[in-house]
Motif scaffolding. Structure first.
Motif, PDB file in Angstrom:
ATOM      1  N   ILE A  34      -9.256   6.404 -34.515  1.00  0.00           N
ATOM      2  CA  ILE A  34      -9.846   5.543 -33.470  1.00  0.00           C
ATOM      3  C   ILE A  34      -8.981   4.304 -33.309  1.00  0.00           C
ATOM      4  O   ILE A  34      -8.591   3.681 -34.307  1.00  0.00           O
ATOM      5  CB  ILE A  34     -11.280   5.077 -33.843  1.00  0.00           C
ATOM      6  N   MET A  35      -8.668   3.968 -32.072  1.00  0.00           N
ATOM      7  CA  MET A  35      -7.977   2.712 -31.779  1.00  0.00           C
ATOM      8  C   MET A  35      -8.969   1.804 -31.060  1.00  0.00           C
ATOM      9  O   MET A  35      -9.393   2.092 -29.945  1.00  0.00           O
ATOM     10  CB  MET A  35      -6.754   2.947 -30.877  1.00  0.00           C
ATOM     11  N   ASP A  36      -9.358   0.726 -31.707  1.00  0.00           N
ATOM     12  CA  ASP A  36     -10.251  -0.306 -31.188  1.00  0.00           C
ATOM     13  C   ASP A  36     -11.706   0.157 -31.046  1.00  0.00           C
ATOM     14  O   ASP A  36     -11.983   1.351 -30.883  1.00  0.00           O
ATOM     15  CB  ASP A  36      -9.749  -0.874 -29.857  1.00  0.00           C
ATOM     16  N   CYS A  37     -12.578  -0.823 -31.088  1.00  0.00           N
ATOM     17  CA  CYS A  37     -14.016  -0.543 -31.038  1.00  0.00           C
ATOM     18  C   CYS A  37     -14.673  -1.814 -30.490  1.00  0.00           C
ATOM     19  O   CYS A  37     -15.183  -2.640 -31.239  1.00  0.00           O
ATOM     20  CB  CYS A  37     -14.493  -0.202 -32.452  1.00  0.00           C
ATOM     21  N   GLY A  38     -14.582  -1.965 -29.160  1.00  0.00           N
ATOM     22  CA  GLY A  38     -14.966  -3.244 -28.555  1.00  0.00           C
ATOM     23  C   GLY A  38     -16.319  -3.230 -27.880  1.00  0.00           C
ATOM     24  O   GLY A  38     -16.923  -2.177 -27.657  1.00  0.00           O
ATOM     25  N   GLU A  76     -13.095  -9.626 -28.245  1.00  0.00           N
ATOM     26  CA  GLU A  76     -14.377  -8.917 -28.357  1.00  0.00           C
ATOM     27  C   GLU A  76     -14.341  -7.529 -27.727  1.00  0.00           C
ATOM     28  O   GLU A  76     -15.053  -6.635 -28.166  1.00  0.00           O
ATOM     29  CB  GLU A  76     -15.511  -9.737 -27.717  1.00  0.00           C
ATOM     30  N   ASP A  77     -13.533  -7.348 -26.672  1.00  0.00           N
ATOM     31  CA  ASP A  77     -13.500  -6.022 -26.038  1.00  0.00           C
ATOM     32  C   ASP A  77     -12.750  -5.002 -26.898  1.00  0.00           C
ATOM     33  O   ASP A  77     -12.629  -3.831 -26.523  1.00  0.00           O
ATOM     34  CB  ASP A  77     -12.938  -6.087 -24.605  1.00  0.00           C
ATOM     35  N   HIS A  78     -12.247  -5.444 -28.077  1.00  0.00           N
ATOM     36  CA  HIS A  78     -11.550  -4.532 -28.997  1.00  0.00           C
ATOM     37  C   HIS A  78     -12.188  -4.494 -30.385  1.00  0.00           C
ATOM     38  O   HIS A  78     -12.062  -3.507 -31.092  1.00  0.00           O
ATOM     39  CB  HIS A  78     -10.073  -4.947 -29.113  1.00  0.00           C
ATOM     40  N   ILE A  79     -12.854  -5.592 -30.751  1.00  0.00           N
ATOM     41  CA  ILE A  79     -13.393  -5.696 -32.123  1.00  0.00           C
ATOM     42  C   ILE A  79     -14.929  -5.785 -32.140  1.00  0.00           C
ATOM     43  O   ILE A  79     -15.577  -5.470 -33.131  1.00  0.00           O
ATOM     44  CB  ILE A  79     -12.793  -6.957 -32.811  1.00  0.00           C
ATOM     45  N   GLY A  80     -15.508  -6.216 -30.986  1.00  0.00           N
ATOM     46  CA  GLY A  80     -16.913  -6.658 -30.974  1.00  0.00           C
ATOM     47  C   GLY A  80     -17.942  -5.627 -31.388  1.00  0.00           C
ATOM     48  O   GLY A  80     -19.010  -5.973 -31.887  1.00  0.00           O
ATOM     49  N   ALA A  81     -17.643  -4.326 -31.187  1.00  0.00           N
ATOM     50  CA  ALA A  81     -18.659  -3.310 -31.510  1.00  0.00           C
ATOM     51  C   ALA A  81     -18.570  -2.839 -32.954  1.00  0.00           C
ATOM     52  O   ALA A  81     -19.443  -2.104 -33.418  1.00  0.00           O
ATOM     53  CB  ALA A  81     -18.522  -2.115 -30.564  1.00  0.00           C
ATOM     54  N   VAL A  82     -17.516  -3.259 -33.683  1.00  0.00           N
ATOM     55  CA  VAL A  82     -17.319  -2.743 -35.048  1.00  0.00           C
ATOM     56  C   VAL A  82     -18.565  -2.965 -35.928  1.00  0.00           C
ATOM     57  O   VAL A  82     -19.060  -2.023 -36.544  1.00  0.00           O
ATOM     58  CB  VAL A  82     -16.050  -3.343 -35.702  1.00  0.00           C
ATOM     59  N   PRO A  83     -19.121  -4.186 -35.981  1.00  0.00           N
ATOM     60  CA  PRO A  83     -20.273  -4.387 -36.880  1.00  0.00           C
ATOM     61  C   PRO A  83     -21.479  -3.507 -36.531  1.00  0.00           C
ATOM     62  O   PRO A  83     -22.238  -3.128 -37.409  1.00  0.00           O
ATOM     63  CB  PRO A  83     -20.635  -5.871 -36.685  1.00  0.00           C
ATOM     64  N   TYR A  84     -21.626  -3.173 -35.252  1.00  0.00           N
ATOM     65  CA  TYR A  84     -22.765  -2.360 -34.816  1.00  0.00           C
ATOM     66  C   TYR A  84     -22.528  -0.868 -35.078  1.00  0.00           C
ATOM     67  O   TYR A  84     -23.454  -0.134 -35.398  1.00  0.00           O
ATOM     68  CB  TYR A  84     -23.019  -2.544 -33.313  1.00  0.00           C
ATOM     69  N   LEU A  85     -21.293  -0.403 -34.881  1.00  0.00           N
ATOM     70  CA  LEU A  85     -21.035   1.038 -34.916  1.00  0.00           C
ATOM     71  C   LEU A  85     -20.491   1.534 -36.250  1.00  0.00           C
ATOM     72  O   LEU A  85     -20.640   2.713 -36.577  1.00  0.00           O
ATOM     73  CB  LEU A  85     -20.061   1.431 -33.789  1.00  0.00           C
ATOM     74  N   TRP A  86     -19.851   0.647 -37.025  1.00  0.00           N
ATOM     75  CA  TRP A  86     -19.246   1.106 -38.272  1.00  0.00           C
ATOM     76  C   TRP A  86     -20.244   1.816 -39.190  1.00  0.00           C
ATOM     77  O   TRP A  86     -19.900   2.856 -39.782  1.00  0.00           O
ATOM     78  CB  TRP A  86     -18.573  -0.059 -39.013  1.00  0.00           C
ATOM     79  N   PRO A  87     -21.500   1.313 -39.317  1.00  0.00           N
ATOM     80  CA  PRO A  87     -22.438   2.018 -40.201  1.00  0.00           C
ATOM     81  C   PRO A  87     -22.632   3.488 -39.816  1.00  0.00           C
ATOM     82  O   PRO A  87     -23.048   4.284 -40.656  1.00  0.00           O
ATOM     83  CB  PRO A  87     -23.740   1.217 -40.041  1.00  0.00           C
ATOM     84  N   LYS A 106     -17.648 -11.730 -38.974  1.00  0.00           N
ATOM     85  CA  LYS A 106     -18.648 -11.048 -38.136  1.00  0.00           C
ATOM     86  C   LYS A 106     -19.622 -10.230 -38.967  1.00  0.00           C
ATOM     87  O   LYS A 106     -20.826 -10.248 -38.731  1.00  0.00           O
ATOM     88  CB  LYS A 106     -17.940 -10.086 -37.160  1.00  0.00           C
ATOM     89  N   ILE A 107     -19.083  -9.470 -39.926  1.00  0.00           N
ATOM     90  CA  ILE A 107     -19.958  -8.516 -40.625  1.00  0.00           C
ATOM     91  C   ILE A 107     -20.852  -9.182 -41.667  1.00  0.00           C
ATOM     92  O   ILE A 107     -21.736  -8.529 -42.203  1.00  0.00           O
ATOM     93  CB  ILE A 107     -19.161  -7.341 -41.256  1.00  0.00           C
TER      94      ILE A 107
END
Ligand SMILES: [Zn+2]
Ligand SMILES: [Zn+2]
Length: 553
Positions: A34-38, A76-87, A106-107
């Motif tokens: 995966i490249m980026d998760c925004g 945020e359009d590249h990193i912002g969703a990481v805390p929500y989706l990583w789990p 963030k986390i």
């Protein structure tokens, strides 16, 4: 969906139809990268939803084959969703030290991310995520420690540019080194996957150096307070502002949580240590009007951000007066224009000057972090790709980028849409499928599907109001008592107009019950609902929600 494991496949899941939620997948030999998760900012179309996330279900189903997530930079359009989706993915995360520092901060608020393993990578370093071998290069952008990635495989190399421009003089960090890119691409580039944001714009993106000079000139012209708003992630801009303030003998005060967080992270990573101190909001009152520069969050008109609260006079300890100046060192992200204009109008009405790129003569107070056409031409000539895939932007930008790649002689250009499954077969690169892509919406206490019926019902209520009617009937379908009617968003409570409407509804309900041949309660409810809805639609010219409850007495 079955993919040929001997071909590399690329799926831009989100971010290739909008400026948000960049989430890109590469698949090869049964493994996924995966490249980026925004994330994105939700529009008013989704009441009580603040943020948008890409729905990770597709890649979650393949999480056992995931080799990792690379976060190219801290926007945020590249990193912002990481805390929500990583789990839901639980894969190793790779990013530059500054991006890692932002992610760690963030986390902290996400206990489910406690076990996230973040590995720091730097330009020049290699990373073996079999079957992908990654190497990274510095590239300028409006954020610190932004990385371009070469994804090498035995089938060829993919240049995943990330966001970038070719600023020759960034205030912090190194300028992009074209020779290094040529070196990295010298054995041939199978595919180039690149930033399309400014692909419609001719020439070069102006350097941050122009902004640094512009800010000094604008600051010199001001007699009273200067407030300036910019994206908190643009640490180079914060540096330029601090330098400009120093040049005109003003002290810098910072308000806004994200701004302070970003400054803290930058300092921890060794930046911003050669400018005078950034002072806390309490210092505001102690500094004379002509000796202050106030840096604030809220350049996009966000209601809860500091600038909006200052405009309303609701930020404790910070107040602007007629004769002061507010500089918007930012652009209007499409969709935010109304909110930004509202704040600017508020300031102007209060006698406060508003300075933007559009009204400060030849000076610049903002520049983009993305490549214009001449920069794209340079990158395409350095990398000489066999296939070009424009991503990151709206369709019109992707198309312009695609046309430019064609003009530069790239043999194969594929303009994707979100969810395109692109087979990077050297002989026949093509879109072989399109997967459905969804957004999730972040509410204050939960994450829901953006397409959920609950959310569309809430939106409908917001626009059309609702009438609740309950009634008790006897065996012969006769009303035992007056129906209970409550209307929300249709009439002013306790007025003659409301009374009149209630009477009309009573009459209509009575007649309907008298005429009905139904005996089943559900059928009666539906019959009354249709009649009432027709009546209200006729009265108002739009279709209010109608909720009917009928009980037997
Ligand atoms: Zn960016
Ligand atoms: Zn971006």
């Amino acid at each position: 969906m079955k993919l040929d494991p001997n071909q590399i496949h690329f799926i831009p899941y989100k971010g290739s139809e909008e400026f948000a939620c960049n989430f890109n997948f590469y698949a090869y030999k049964g493994k996924w990268l995966i490249m980026d998760c925004g994330m994105g900012i939700a529009s008013k179309h989704y009441p009580m939803v603040d943020l948008l996330l890409p729905d990770p279900t597709f890649i979650e189903k393949r999480k056992d084959q995931l080799v990792g997530l690379v976060v190219t930079h801290a926007h945020e359009d590249h990193i912002g969703a990481v805390p929500y989706l990583w789990p839901r993915l639980k894969c190793p995360v790779y990013c530059s030290p500054f991006t890692a520092e932002i992610l760690r901060r963030k986390i902290k608020e996400f206990p489910a991310c406690k076990k996230m393993k973040i590995t720091e990578i730097t330009a020049g370093s290699d990373l073996d995520l079999d079957p992908f071998k990654l190497s990274f290069l510095d590239i300028t952008h409006s954020v610190l420690e932004n990385l371009s990635t070469a994804i090498k495989t035995d089938k060829g190399t993919i240049l995943h540019t990330g966001d970038w421009n070719l600023d020759p003089n960034p205030p912090l960090g190194k300028a992009t080194d074209g020779e290094k890119f040529k070196e990295m691409c010298k054995d041939g580039v199978l595919a180039y996957v690149g930033d399309s944001t400014n692909a419609q714009k001719v020439g070069f993106t102006p350097s941050e150096e122009e902004v640094s000079k512009g800010l000094i000139e604008i600051f010199k012209q001001q007699k009273q307070r200067i407030a300036i708003t910019t994206f908190s992630s643009n640490v180079g801009r914060l540096y330029s502002i601090a330098k400009a303030a120093e040049a005109v003998g003003r002290k810098v005060v910072v308000v806004g949580r994200s701004m302070n967080n970003m400054i803290g992270a930058a300092k921890k990573c060794g930046y911003l240590n050669d400018v005078p101190a950034f002072l806390p909001p309490e210092a505001f009152k102690k500094i004379p009007r002509d000796k202050i520069v106030l840096i604030t969050t809220g350049s996009q008109g966000e209601a809860r951000a500091a600038l909006s609260r200052i405009a309303q006079g609701e930020f404790r300890g910070v107040k602007l007066d007629a004769g002061d100046t507010v500089v918007f060192s930012s652009w209007k992200i499409p969709g935010n224009e109304k909110e930004i204009n509202a704040i600017q109008n508020k300031f102007v009405a209060a006698g406060i000057h508003v300075v933007t790129n559009g009204n400060c003569g030849d000076h610049l107070v903002h520049t983009s972090g993305h490549p214009c056409q001449d920069e794209l031409r340079s990158m395409l000539s350095w990398s000489k790709p066999h296939i070009a895939i424009p991503v990151h932007g709206e369709r019109i930008m992707l198309d312009a980028h695609g046309a430019l790649a064609q003009e530069c002689g790239v043999p194969h250009v594929i303009v994707p849409q979100n969810g395109s499954v692109i087979c990077l077969d050297r002989n026949n690169p093509r879109v072989i499928d399109t997967i459905e892509t969804k957004f999730l919406g972040v509410e204050p206490r939960r994450v829901i599907e953006l397409a959920s019926t609950a959310l569309s019902a809430r939106r409908k209520l917001q626009y059309t109001g609702v009438a609740f009617i309950s009634m008790v009937i006897d065996k012969k379908n006769k009303l035992i008592d007056d129906p209970q009617i409550d209307m929300v968003g249709l009439e002013d409570h306790g007025t003659p107009a409301e009374e009149l409407m209630f009477n009309e509804l009573y009459g209509e309900i009575e007649t309907t019950l008298l005429d009905t041949n139904n005996n089943d309660l559900d059928a009666i409810e539906e019959e009354v609902r249709i009649v009432i809805r027709r009546l209200l639609t006729h009265r108002y010219g739009f279709k209010p929600n109608v909720v009917i409850h009928v009980y037997r007495g």
